[in-house]
Design an enzyme around this catalytic site. Structure first.
Site, PDB file in Angstrom:
ATOM      1  N   CYS A  97      -5.101 -21.392  -4.510  1.00 37.17           N
ATOM      2  CA  CYS A  97      -5.658 -21.441  -5.857  1.00 37.17           C
ATOM      3  C   CYS A  97      -4.774 -22.317  -6.745  1.00 37.17           C
ATOM      4  O   CYS A  97      -3.559 -22.132  -6.788  1.00 37.17           O
ATOM      5  CB  CYS A  97      -5.718 -20.034  -6.418  1.00 37.17           C
ATOM      6  SG  CYS A  97      -6.209 -19.993  -8.131  1.00 37.17           S
TER       7      CYS A  97
ATOM      8  N   CYS B   4      -1.652 -17.807 -13.537  1.00 36.45           N
ATOM      9  CA  CYS B   4      -2.469 -16.600 -13.733  1.00 36.45           C
ATOM     10  C   CYS B   4      -1.681 -15.336 -13.430  1.00 36.45           C
ATOM     11  O   CYS B   4      -1.658 -14.399 -14.226  1.00 36.45           O
ATOM     12  CB  CYS B   4      -3.720 -16.698 -12.854  1.00 36.45           C
ATOM     13  SG  CYS B   4      -4.533 -15.137 -12.555  1.00 36.45           S
TER      14      CYS B   4
ATOM     15  N   CYS C 268      -2.812 -12.972  -8.456  1.00 41.57           N
ATOM     16  CA  CYS C 268      -2.622 -12.900  -7.003  1.00 41.57           C
ATOM     17  C   CYS C 268      -1.177 -13.247  -6.675  1.00 41.57           C
ATOM     18  O   CYS C 268      -0.850 -14.399  -6.401  1.00 41.57           O
ATOM     19  CB  CYS C 268      -3.551 -13.880  -6.298  1.00 41.57           C
ATOM     20  SG  CYS C 268      -5.284 -13.543  -6.564  1.00 41.57           S
TER      21      CYS C 268
ATOM     22  N   CYS D 171     -12.880 -17.998  -9.538  1.00 38.98           N
ATOM     23  CA  CYS D 171     -11.662 -17.377  -9.023  1.00 38.98           C
ATOM     24  C   CYS D 171     -11.936 -16.954  -7.591  1.00 38.98           C
ATOM     25  O   CYS D 171     -13.034 -16.500  -7.259  1.00 38.98           O
ATOM     26  CB  CYS D 171     -11.331 -16.180  -9.901  1.00 38.98           C
ATOM     27  SG  CYS D 171     -10.219 -15.000  -9.156  1.00 38.98           S
TER      28      CYS D 171
ATOM     29  N   GLN E   7     -14.089   1.814  -8.152  1.00 40.90           N
ATOM     30  CA  GLN E   7     -13.266   0.967  -7.274  1.00 40.90           C
ATOM     31  C   GLN E   7     -13.765  -0.479  -7.305  1.00 40.90           C
ATOM     32  O   GLN E   7     -14.972  -0.698  -7.259  1.00 40.90           O
ATOM     33  CB  GLN E   7     -13.331   1.505  -5.843  1.00 40.90           C
ATOM     34  CG  GLN E   7     -12.651   2.854  -5.675  1.00 40.90           C
ATOM     35  CD  GLN E   7     -11.146   2.749  -5.550  1.00 40.90           C
ATOM     36  OE1 GLN E   7     -10.574   1.664  -5.564  1.00 40.90           O
ATOM     37  NE2 GLN E   7     -10.487   3.876  -5.453  1.00 40.90           N
TER      38      GLN E   7
ATOM     39  N   TYR F  83      -7.929  14.386  -9.045  1.00 42.09           N
ATOM     40  CA  TYR F  83      -7.937  13.047  -9.660  1.00 42.09           C
ATOM     41  C   TYR F  83      -9.242  12.340  -9.242  1.00 42.09           C
ATOM     42  O   TYR F  83      -9.224  11.243  -8.708  1.00 42.09           O
ATOM     43  CB  TYR F  83      -6.728  12.216  -9.224  1.00 42.09           C
ATOM     44  CG  TYR F  83      -5.389  12.921  -9.376  1.00 42.09           C
ATOM     45  CD1 TYR F  83      -4.656  12.812 -10.553  1.00 42.09           C
ATOM     46  CD2 TYR F  83      -4.870  13.689  -8.335  1.00 42.09           C
ATOM     47  CE1 TYR F  83      -3.426  13.458 -10.682  1.00 42.09           C
ATOM     48  CE2 TYR F  83      -3.640  14.336  -8.463  1.00 42.09           C
ATOM     49  CZ  TYR F  83      -2.922  14.204  -9.630  1.00 42.09           C
ATOM     50  OH  TYR F  83      -1.714  14.838  -9.750  1.00 42.09           O
TER      51      TYR F  83
ATOM     52  N   GLU G  53     -10.445  16.282 -12.933  1.00 42.09           N
ATOM     53  CA  GLU G  53     -10.187  14.976 -13.534  1.00 42.09           C
ATOM     54  C   GLU G  53      -9.872  15.167 -15.012  1.00 42.09           C
ATOM     55  O   GLU G  53     -10.468  15.997 -15.690  1.00 42.09           O
ATOM     56  CB  GLU G  53     -11.442  14.091 -13.322  1.00 42.09           C
ATOM     57  CG  GLU G  53     -11.577  12.878 -14.197  1.00 42.09           C
ATOM     58  CD  GLU G  53     -10.485  11.839 -14.000  1.00 42.09           C
ATOM     59  OE1 GLU G  53     -10.160  11.494 -12.845  1.00 42.09           O
ATOM     60  OE2 GLU G  53      -9.953  11.373 -15.031  1.00 42.09           O
TER      61      GLU G  53
ATOM     62  N   ASP H 142      -6.097  11.695  -5.071  1.00 41.38           N
ATOM     63  CA  ASP H 142      -6.110  10.239  -5.270  1.00 41.38           C
ATOM     64  C   ASP H 142      -5.553   9.928  -6.659  1.00 41.38           C
ATOM     65  O   ASP H 142      -6.283   9.495  -7.552  1.00 41.38           O
ATOM     66  CB  ASP H 142      -7.575   9.749  -5.137  1.00 41.38           C
ATOM     67  CG  ASP H 142      -7.714   8.238  -5.254  1.00 41.38           C
ATOM     68  OD1 ASP H 142      -6.693   7.527  -5.194  1.00 41.38           O
ATOM     69  OD2 ASP H 142      -8.858   7.763  -5.408  1.00 41.38           O
TER      70      ASP H 142
ATOM     71  N   CYS I 133      -2.321   4.412  -4.225  1.00 43.80           N
ATOM     72  CA  CYS I 133      -2.310   2.964  -4.493  1.00 43.80           C
ATOM     73  C   CYS I 133      -0.896   2.496  -4.785  1.00 43.80           C
ATOM     74  O   CYS I 133      -0.694   1.358  -5.187  1.00 43.80           O
ATOM     75  CB  CYS I 133      -3.266   2.628  -5.640  1.00 43.80           C
ATOM     76  SG  CYS I 133      -2.913   3.527  -7.141  1.00 43.80           S
TER      77      CYS I 133
HETATM   78  N1  SAH Z   1     -10.792   9.222  -6.918  1.00 42.58           N
HETATM   79  C1  SAH Z   1     -11.389   8.330  -7.866  1.00 42.58           C
HETATM   80  C2  SAH Z   1     -10.469   7.888  -9.010  1.00 42.58           C
HETATM   81  C3  SAH Z   1      -9.042   7.615  -8.701  1.00 42.58           C
HETATM   82  S1  SAH Z   1      -8.168   6.858 -10.028  1.00 42.58           S
HETATM   83  C4  SAH Z   1     -11.977   7.131  -7.160  1.00 42.58           C
HETATM   84  O1  SAH Z   1     -11.621   6.801  -6.036  1.00 42.58           O
HETATM   85  O2  SAH Z   1     -12.852   6.470  -7.732  1.00 42.58           O
HETATM   86  C5  SAH Z   1      -7.131   8.166 -10.595  1.00 42.58           C
HETATM   87  C6  SAH Z   1      -7.821   9.109 -11.556  1.00 42.58           C
HETATM   88  O3  SAH Z   1      -6.884  10.111 -11.939  1.00 42.58           O
HETATM   89  C7  SAH Z   1      -8.310   8.481 -12.862  1.00 42.58           C
HETATM   90  O4  SAH Z   1      -9.682   8.741 -13.010  1.00 42.58           O
HETATM   91  C8  SAH Z   1      -7.492   9.199 -13.960  1.00 42.58           C
HETATM   92  O5  SAH Z   1      -8.238   9.431 -15.144  1.00 42.58           O
HETATM   93  C9  SAH Z   1      -7.141  10.502 -13.283  1.00 42.58           C
HETATM   94  N2  SAH Z   1      -5.945  11.203 -13.777  1.00 42.58           N
HETATM   95  C10 SAH Z   1      -4.786  10.674 -14.210  1.00 42.58           C
HETATM   96  N3  SAH Z   1      -3.899  11.633 -14.500  1.00 42.58           N
HETATM   97  C11 SAH Z   1      -4.510  12.816 -14.237  1.00 42.58           C
HETATM   98  C12 SAH Z   1      -4.091  14.171 -14.319  1.00 42.58           C
HETATM   99  N4  SAH Z   1      -2.873  14.508 -14.746  1.00 42.58           N
HETATM  100  N5  SAH Z   1      -4.975  15.135 -13.954  1.00 42.58           N
HETATM  101  C13 SAH Z   1      -6.216  14.811 -13.522  1.00 42.58           C
HETATM  102  N6  SAH Z   1      -6.652  13.537 -13.420  1.00 42.58           N
HETATM  103  C14 SAH Z   1      -5.822  12.559 -13.781  1.00 42.58           C
END
Ligand code: SAH
Length: 382
Positions: free
Chosen positions: A7, A13, A16, A90, A214, A243, A264, A312, A339
């Site tokens: 790129c 940028c 990446c 991009c 995602q 989460y 959440e 997650d 992540c």
């Molecule tokens: N599992 C989902 C989102 C993951 S992103 C997916 O794959 O689409 C992480 C998420 O955790 C976000 O939505 C964020 O709002 C939430 N989060 C962050 N801190 C948190 C907490 N203390 N308790 C509950 N959720 C939380």
């Protein structure tokens, strides 16, 4: 795979970070990182690569402004500055989304619509956000503007739709505050439903302008299927999707489970999650708006049981309250989707000292050409 493409904006940028490496080398880099951080817990499976690691981003954002010659430009902010680097196409963004953004740039010139000036806080068009459902084909365009009044609104929308008839909805979002956040609080639907639908692992999800979803749908299916394979959920299991965002993982898990509870913090995400469950006619799932750690402490105190915990968390990882409650609830299995391998290492260290054994570690390349790497880890109670 396409031949590795370089790129021209690589340095400016900053999106990446490892574009300079061939895709093979990028995968090696990510493997090394994961093995270096968490390899001592268990053997690390080979990273799952992306067959075609280009144009995978289903969500594209462009800032609008003017260059020194006062020409309209659109693109990304140069890393850690407020200067716009012009981008027309991009390598990792959806092609269609990029085309729409270029069209909008040409249109605002002919409509004499002003771009927003972040310093003076005057003008109109600030950002354009495009989200596209890769399986559904639906496209949402969000015009982020500094003020609500939109002159020649109708003819502008018609001109845009005429050039891109596949756009399914157009939303105006008003952001008149001095902020680095793209979206403001108020949205007005200008065309269509204001949301798009997308299919993932056989379920349908509704995506609103603000909702987290995602950004690499191809690899997300692979990631979630891996998480399901690891979790081996059976019909009587109570599953916690911690989460849970807009409920994607919990909804996918619901068909194998007795009952699923999604937790959440973000209330808009919880609302979307509930809608998504309804949209798919799922009855054995509930969503709770709470801090995941606190909620789990509550469950543990009431001596409730959970068989599988899927977690997650965001980049910061989990917290000690959450982890302590996991240990107290002592589910048979914990599936950790991460992540950020650094916070993953910290959290695995705790769980591995407290009744859990790490059984599988699977990295997945969700963000080719960037330094980020996602991992799914299976743990079981000893
Ligand atoms: N599992 C989902 C989102 C993951 S992103 C997916 O794959 O689409 C992480 C998420 O955790 C976000 O939505 C964020 O709002 C939430 N989060 C962050 N801190 C948190 C907490 N203390 N308790 C509950 N959720 C939380």
């Amino acid at each position: 795979m396409e031949k590795d493409i370089k790129c021209p904006l690589y340095k400016k940028c900053g999106g990446c970070q490892i574009q300079n490496l061939s895709y093979e080398k990028q995968l090696e880099f990510k493997m090394k990182k994961v093995v270096g951080l968490i390899g001592r817990f268990h053997h690390v499976e080979d990273i799952i690569s992306m067959d075609n690691p280009y144009h995978y981003r289903n969500k594209v954002q462009a800032a609008f402004g003017r260059d020194k010659q006062n020409r309209i430009i659109s693109g990304v902010y140069q890393s850690s500055t407020h200067k716009i680097v012009p981008v027309d196409d991009c390598l990792i963004e959806d092609r269609k989304a990029d085309e729409i953004i270029v069209t909008i740039r040409k249109l605002i010139k002919s409509f004499k619509i002003k771009t927003f000036d972040d310093n003076k806080m005057t003008g109109f068009l600030r950002h354009v956000l495009v989200k596209r459902g890769f399986s559904s084909g639906e496209i949402m365009v969000v015009l982020v503007t500094g003020e609500e009044q939109f002159k020649s609104k109708r003819s502008f929308i018609n001109a845009l739709l005429q050039r891109h008839p596949d756009i399914t909805t157009i939303v105006q979002n008003i952001n008149n505050r001095r902020t680095s956040l793209v979206l403001g609080n108020k949205s007005i639907v200008l065309y269509g439903e204001g949301t798009i639908k997308e299919q993932l692992c056989g379920y349908t999800f509704s995506i609103s302008p603000k909702a987290f979803y995602q950004i690499n749908p191809v690899q997300t299916e692979i990631l979630y299927n891996k998480a399901m394979e690891f979790a081996e959920i059976s019909k009587d299991d109570i599953v916690i999707d911690a989460y849970c965002g807009t409920g994607t993982i919990g909804i996918i898990a619901s068909k194998y489970a007795g009952r699923v509870i999604g937790v959440e913090l973000n209330k808009d995400a919880v609302r979307d999650a509930k809608n998504n469950a309804k949209l798919n006619g799922i009855k054995n799932i509930d969503f709770v708006c709470a801090d995941a750690g606190k909620y789990m402490v509550g469950l543990a105190e009431e001596n409730l049981k959970a068989d599988v915990v899927i977690m997650d968390p965001p980049r910061a990882g989990s917290d000690i309250n959450f982890l302590k409650s996991v240990v107290k609830l002592s589910p048979k299995k914990v599936v950790y989707i991460s992540c950020n391998p650094e916070t993953l290492k910290r959290d695995l260290t705790y769980l591995s000292k407290n009744k859990y054994k790490i059984r599988k570690i699977q990295p997945v390349d969700m963000f080719p050409h960037t330094e980020h790497v996602e991992c799914v880890v299976l743990m079981s109670r000893v």
